[in-house]
Write an enzyme that holds these catalytic residues in place. Sequence first.
Site, PDB file in Angstrom:
ATOM      1  N   SER A 131       1.011  -1.231   0.164  1.00  0.00           N
ATOM      2  CA  SER A 131       0.010   0.043  -0.027  1.00  0.00           C
ATOM      3  C   SER A 131       0.876   1.234   0.224  1.00  0.00           C
ATOM      4  O   SER A 131       1.911   1.563   0.728  1.00  0.00           O
ATOM      5  CB  SER A 131      -0.780  -0.104   1.336  1.00  0.00           C
ATOM      6  OG  SER A 131      -1.852   1.240   1.096  1.00  0.00           O
ATOM      7  N   GLY A 132       0.465   2.174  -0.855  1.00  0.00           N
ATOM      8  CA  GLY A 132       1.521   3.343  -0.973  1.00  0.00           C
ATOM      9  C   GLY A 132       2.469   3.334  -1.789  1.00  0.00           C
ATOM     10  O   GLY A 132       3.297   4.344  -1.914  1.00  0.00           O
ATOM     11  N   GLU A 135      -0.814  -5.279   2.858  1.00  0.00           N
ATOM     12  CA  GLU A 135      -0.646  -4.213   4.220  1.00  0.00           C
ATOM     13  C   GLU A 135      -0.676  -4.631   5.264  1.00  0.00           C
ATOM     14  O   GLU A 135      -1.309  -6.049   5.612  1.00  0.00           O
ATOM     15  CB  GLU A 135      -1.616  -3.189   4.195  1.00  0.00           C
ATOM     16  CG  GLU A 135      -3.344  -3.600   3.931  1.00  0.00           C
ATOM     17  CD  GLU A 135      -4.192  -2.454   3.548  1.00  0.00           C
ATOM     18  OE1 GLU A 135      -3.807  -1.540   2.973  1.00  0.00           O
ATOM     19  OE2 GLU A 135      -5.437  -2.716   3.985  1.00  0.00           O
ATOM     20  N   GLY A 192      -2.878  -2.782  -2.286  1.00  0.00           N
ATOM     21  CA  GLY A 192      -1.383  -3.386  -1.892  1.00  0.00           C
ATOM     22  C   GLY A 192      -1.485  -4.383  -0.476  1.00  0.00           C
ATOM     23  O   GLY A 192      -2.263  -4.134   0.252  1.00  0.00           O
ATOM     24  N   ASN A 239      -1.244   5.278   3.394  1.00  0.00           N
ATOM     25  CA  ASN A 239      -1.330   6.072   1.830  1.00  0.00           C
ATOM     26  C   ASN A 239      -2.440   7.143   2.007  1.00  0.00           C
ATOM     27  O   ASN A 239      -3.514   6.731   2.305  1.00  0.00           O
ATOM     28  CB  ASN A 239      -1.636   5.076   0.973  1.00  0.00           C
ATOM     29  CG  ASN A 239      -1.490   5.507  -0.620  1.00  0.00           C
ATOM     30  OD1 ASN A 239      -1.684   6.915  -0.697  1.00  0.00           O
ATOM     31  ND2 ASN A 239      -1.847   4.588  -1.392  1.00  0.00           N
ATOM     32  N   SER A 252      -5.332   5.781  -0.294  1.00  0.00           N
ATOM     33  CA  SER A 252      -5.166   4.411  -0.745  1.00  0.00           C
ATOM     34  C   SER A 252      -6.516   3.670  -1.247  1.00  0.00           C
ATOM     35  O   SER A 252      -7.783   3.995  -0.976  1.00  0.00           O
ATOM     36  CB  SER A 252      -5.248   3.809   0.593  1.00  0.00           C
ATOM     37  OG  SER A 252      -4.923   2.385   0.817  1.00  0.00           O
ATOM     38  N   SER A 253      -6.117   2.810  -2.244  1.00  0.00           N
ATOM     39  CA  SER A 253      -7.289   2.169  -2.879  1.00  0.00           C
ATOM     40  C   SER A 253      -7.795   1.129  -1.675  1.00  0.00           C
ATOM     41  O   SER A 253      -7.056   0.318  -1.553  1.00  0.00           O
ATOM     42  CB  SER A 253      -6.959   1.498  -4.280  1.00  0.00           C
ATOM     43  OG  SER A 253      -5.863   2.135  -4.845  1.00  0.00           O
ATOM     44  N   THR A 264      -1.746   2.637  -7.930  1.00  0.00           N
ATOM     45  CA  THR A 264      -2.646   3.327  -8.743  1.00  0.00           C
ATOM     46  C   THR A 264      -1.935   4.509  -9.544  1.00  0.00           C
ATOM     47  O   THR A 264      -2.638   4.732 -11.009  1.00  0.00           O
ATOM     48  CB  THR A 264      -3.536   3.949  -7.639  1.00  0.00           C
ATOM     49  OG1 THR A 264      -3.948   2.894  -6.705  1.00  0.00           O
ATOM     50  CG2 THR A 264      -4.758   4.750  -8.402  1.00  0.00           C
TER      51      THR A 264
HETATM   52  N1  LIG Z   1       5.065   8.204  -9.799  1.00  0.00           N
HETATM   53  C1  LIG Z   1       4.691   8.862  -9.201  1.00  0.00           C
HETATM   54  N2  LIG Z   1       4.992  10.317  -8.974  1.00  0.00           N
HETATM   55  C2  LIG Z   1       4.831  10.948  -8.013  1.00  0.00           C
HETATM   56  N3  LIG Z   1       3.923  10.716  -6.892  1.00  0.00           N
HETATM   57  C3  LIG Z   1       3.756   9.458  -6.776  1.00  0.00           C
HETATM   58  C4  LIG Z   1       4.012   8.423  -7.997  1.00  0.00           C
HETATM   59  N4  LIG Z   1       3.551   7.329  -7.509  1.00  0.00           N
HETATM   60  C5  LIG Z   1       2.916   7.436  -6.415  1.00  0.00           C
HETATM   61  N5  LIG Z   1       3.136   8.762  -5.924  1.00  0.00           N
HETATM   62  C6  LIG Z   1       2.523   9.118  -4.589  1.00  0.00           C
HETATM   63  O1  LIG Z   1       2.393   8.273  -3.720  1.00  0.00           O
HETATM   64  C7  LIG Z   1       0.912   8.127  -3.214  1.00  0.00           C
HETATM   65  C8  LIG Z   1       0.565   6.696  -3.372  1.00  0.00           C
HETATM   66  O2  LIG Z   1       0.404   6.199  -4.663  1.00  0.00           O
HETATM   67  P1  LIG Z   1      -0.804   5.091  -5.010  1.00  0.00           P
HETATM   68  O3  LIG Z   1      -1.850   5.693  -4.442  1.00  0.00           O
HETATM   69  O4  LIG Z   1      -0.441   4.973  -6.315  1.00  0.00           O
HETATM   70  O5  LIG Z   1      -0.237   3.846  -4.230  1.00  0.00           O
HETATM   71  P2  LIG Z   1      -1.019   2.612  -4.114  1.00  0.00           P
HETATM   72  O6  LIG Z   1       0.259   1.455  -4.548  1.00  0.00           O
HETATM   73  O7  LIG Z   1      -2.051   2.393  -4.934  1.00  0.00           O
HETATM   74  O8  LIG Z   1      -1.352   2.131  -2.647  1.00  0.00           O
HETATM   75  P3  LIG Z   1      -2.678   1.470  -2.259  1.00  0.00           P
HETATM   76  O9  LIG Z   1      -2.367   0.066  -2.185  1.00  0.00           O
HETATM   77  O10 LIG Z   1      -2.952   1.911  -0.929  1.00  0.00           O
HETATM   78  O11 LIG Z   1      -3.865   1.910  -3.189  1.00  0.00           O
HETATM   79  C9  LIG Z   1       0.158   8.857  -4.298  1.00  0.00           C
HETATM   80  O12 LIG Z   1      -0.929   9.618  -3.758  1.00  0.00           O
HETATM   81  C10 LIG Z   1       1.340   9.897  -4.915  1.00  0.00           C
HETATM   82  O13 LIG Z   1       1.418  10.963  -4.083  1.00  0.00           O
HETATM   83 MG   LIG Z   2      -3.831   2.207  -4.941  1.00  0.00          MG
END
Ligand SMILES: Nc1ncnc2c1ncn2[C@@H]1O[C@H](COP(=O)(O)OP(=O)(O)OP(=O)(O)O)[C@@H](O)[C@H]1O
Ligand SMILES: [Mg+2]
Length: 1139
Positions: free
Chosen positions: A107-108, A389, A387, A157, A160-161, A112
């Site tokens: 997660s994070g 967690e 992700g 996050n 977070s999805s 996404t």
């Molecule tokens: N390529 C990137 N460039 C800039 N910021 C990023 C990038 N990837 C992620 N982030 C930052 O990290 C945060 C978390 O990313 P994201 O929501 O994609 O995580 P995740 O893997 O989907 O988590 P979860 O499993 O909780 O959904 C985003 O809100 C953003 O602020």
């Molecule tokens: Mg996500």
Amino acid sequence: MEVKTSLLDNMIGVGDMVLLEPLSEDSFLENLKKRFDHNEIYTYIGSVVISMNPYRSLPIYSPEKVEEYRNRNFYELSPHIYALADEAYRSLRDQDKDQCILITGESGSGKTEASKLVMSYVAAVCGKGQEVNKVKEQLLQSNPVLEAFGNAKTVRNDNSSRFGKYMDIEFDFKGDPLGGVISNYLLEKSRVVKQPRGERNFHIFYQLLSGASDDTLKKLKLDRDFSKYNYLSLDSAVVNGLDDATSFRTVKNAMQIVGFMEDEIRSVLELVAAVLKLGNIEFKPESRCNDTDESRVRDKNDLKEMCELLGIEQTVLERAFSYRTVEAKLEKVSTTLNVAQAYYARDALAKNLYSRLFSWLVTRINESIKAQTKSRHKVMGVLDIYGFEIFEDNSFEQFIINYCNEKLQQIFIELTLREEQEEYIREGIEWTNIEYFNNAVICDLIENNQNGIMAMLDEECLRPGTVTDETFLDKLNTVCAEHQHFESRLSKNSKFLNDHSLPHSCFRIQHYAGKVLYCVEGFVDKNNDLLYRDLSQAMFKATHSLMKELFPEGNPSKVNLKRPPTAGSQFKSSVGTLMKNLQTKNPNYIRCIKPNDKKAAHIFTASLVCHQVRYLGLMENVRVRRAGYAFRQPYGPCLERYKMLCKRTWPHWRGPAREGVEVLMADLQVPTEEFSYGRSKIFIRNPRTLFFLEERRRQCLQDLATLIQKIYRGWKCRTHFLLLKKSQVVVAAWYRRYAQQKKYQRIKSATTVVQSYARGWQARKLLRELKHQKRCEEAVTTIAAYWHGTQARTELRRLKQEVRNKHAVTVIWAYWQGTQARRELRKLKEEARRKHAVAVIWACWQGLKVRREYRKFFRANAGKKIYNFTIQRIMQKYFLGVKSGLPSMSPVDKNWPARPYRFLDAAHAQLRSIFHLWRCKKYRSQFSQERKAVYQEKLEASELFKDKKSLYPSSVSQPFKGDYLEISKNPKYQKLNSCVEEKVLLADVVNKINRANGKGASRILLLTKKNVVLADQKTGQVKASVALPDLISVSVSTQNDGFFALKLKEGSASAVKGDFLLSSEHLIETITKLHHIGSTASDDGEQLDINISDEFLVQFKQDKVCVKFIQAAPKNGNSASCKRKNNRLLEVSVPAATA
Ligand SMILES: Nc1ncnc2c1ncn2[C@@H]1O[C@H](COP(=O)(O)OP(=O)(O)OP(=O)(O)O)[C@@H](O)[C@H]1O
Ligand SMILES: [Mg+2]
């Protein structure tokens, strides 16, 4: 082997971990760190992309970057998520391989974000066009909507999805997007009613309260203050860097773009508001007589507002919170709910309502974005699942989420590690086995149908008797205790017995990504996912259509007593389907790594990264890649792809594919250590070799394209030329035709002109000739006439001469006689004169003597004698003068010499009359008999009509011809002629006037001595024959017309049809002849009556009709016209005679 650009150029650290030397965990981490510190967040392990979350925005996603990576080979440029997206897209478009992009990480870690980057890249490089752009926009805009409803801030996050998402983007054969299908996996709905410390509820609640207008909030009966709502955690309601109000507008806009109707958006927001309201309903206990507590709604205001919002009857919902009806077979038992149960029911309703709303949103988005065509699609799946967690308190949701990640790790291992190694063995490639951790055993612990944790939980849920989370844990302890990845306080595995970090109500699973301690509290309930039927029925009764739609099981007519599948089993089966689906597609991996736990940029926590590198099996991944070959391909496709690089294999290789590839590689002089021949595939060790092949192929393709272009252009030019030529021929033909047509028309018109001139000339010539001829004829006629005239005149002159001669002779004789006589007379007179003179002289002498003698006696008698003598002399002179001045012998000659003395008047007139009579008598005496008869007829006509009928004067000069038709000579009238016995005295065409209408019909009128015959002019057939004795009178007008009526004797044979009214052009002659013959034919010598009057009666059969003649202005020529005015009157209009 030269490649223009490469990931090796200007490389920071190593772009591809496969190239890392020496390979160790430390060097791996160091490489990652080095690159991360230089903002190089992407690193490859072969075709797998490792993505480090930068936690800040980097300038590497610009449109220029998109262009840079577009249509470039994967290893050509420095590592980037775009390179993977491009590779996947081109492979889908050009090789027709369905793709899936598997994004994993905790997660994070940025899954996404990565999924959105992939989608935006594909959207940027695929086709364009109004319809395609709309599809793209809808696909991209589905993200903000789903994130608002399905994402929340967690401790790990901020976005977070809280649901799993798999999106299939569908493309047509050209690579243009057609639409998509989104599958969602188990939303973490427990978050709706309770959020762990430091976390928030789903974004939409905060967005709605912050971003909606006052008016909207009023309609939704909401307050902007978060603190007013029990379901909203307050401590972390505001998230740094998140503007809920702006996000709300973005979400609403996105919903509109995706295709939500205004009322749908309103309905959705109403349900969101309803959830918030529901959280505020509180209960109080109310004691009952049987010592039980019954729950009652404490403050009904929120309940009332919620019911108003959804159109639910308040009492129904109130009752549903106080009672529960249990239906068992045919029985219905109603039990009261205590306060705890009421809260449970409320929360269950809120969770269900929200998760169903979320599923409805996904379905609704799918409806909008689904592909419109039914043709075969190519599919690119993007998996962005929650992700892995580990929280402080991990419950059922984390268990499910981690299970899903476990499955994904499994598929990764399956496809990258195990599959790869197995393939080498299968293909007979020399291979030293590499050890890696296979998490299949953990998956089995969770999902095994007999003794897996999920099966145990289901079994527990379905078991009769008292079921609690503890009994479930007990069951786990008995069944899974010996599993090496399972730990619990009561686990038989003695190793863990002394582990005091493990509470009694928890169990721990050693996941591939680490150990997670799960608290069993709530497992059974969450798995059961029970919603009291009373509540679902109450919801179904709502007038709010969306609400009704979300609770179909509340429909009393569709009561289903069967238990719904548990949440766990539902998730298991949907994950199973997802895995199967992913296996059918070409996988592309993005392994996301979170650099720190602080959500901060620039911080690289080596231990955290190391942990992720380990559990993600990245080291094993590198090892396998390094030990093996970077690229492999079956011989067939390989030969097909590169055969153009060798003359012997291009364009066709007839032998087996492998031999072809061997020939190809030998021809290209690729070093033998760079590749190996497997049983069915060629394995290429180094990516550079592949680049080399690809580059050669690209060049060759360019050459080929040039060749094809050349041939095509040649063909096109030729075709164009031929078309032009053909067109030119057509145009020329048409033009020639047109020109010839014009020329022909010109010639034709000229010919016509010439012709007309020629004809005119000829005609004029002819006319001249004819005129000349006519003039000649006229001249001849004239000459003839003159000749005849001359002849006649000569004859006349001769005759006259003769007459004159005779006369002259007579005259000369007379003159001679006269001369003789005169001479004699003169002589006598001379003699006499002499004698007389002598006598006179004598007398004079005597007289003189006498007078002398007797002068005095004879003077008185001498005067008388002198007078007589003088008179005598005068008379003599007068007669001689008349004789010499006599006029011609023509009776019409009016000349007469003048008289010398007035006293001779009477004698002079008498002489003139005598001379005229004598002259006429002379003239008459030379007439023949016929001519006499003619003059006689004319005379008769004059007697009859002169001064009586105006027509008469014009007839005088016309000779009476009688037979105008030459009836005896004309063969046409032979028959008619033969019918008439007598000699025809008059034959003429007359008009017989019709009694009925006054119109004329042509008839031939024949007049013989005995009859008047009327015959048809055309046929000559006799129509009527009137015996002359039957004719009593003839009536004519006084005017200038030819009408005449033959009145017949009444009762006579001829008078059967009555009298005849006829008109003739030779009326005067006809009537004169009729009168003449009539009087001779009459037995009693009676004259035929000629009645001249402008009004006379005519007997037509029985009727007597008056024929009246009137004068009229000339019309239709000068002929008179007859009109029947009435039964008794026929009016004949006679044009007034022109002067
Ligand atoms: N390529 C990137 N460039 C800039 N910021 C990023 C990038 N990837 C992620 N982030 C930052 O990290 C945060 C978390 O990313 P994201 O929501 O994609 O995580 P995740 O893997 O989907 O988590 P979860 O499993 O909780 O959904 C985003 O809100 C953003 O602020
Ligand atoms: Mg996500």
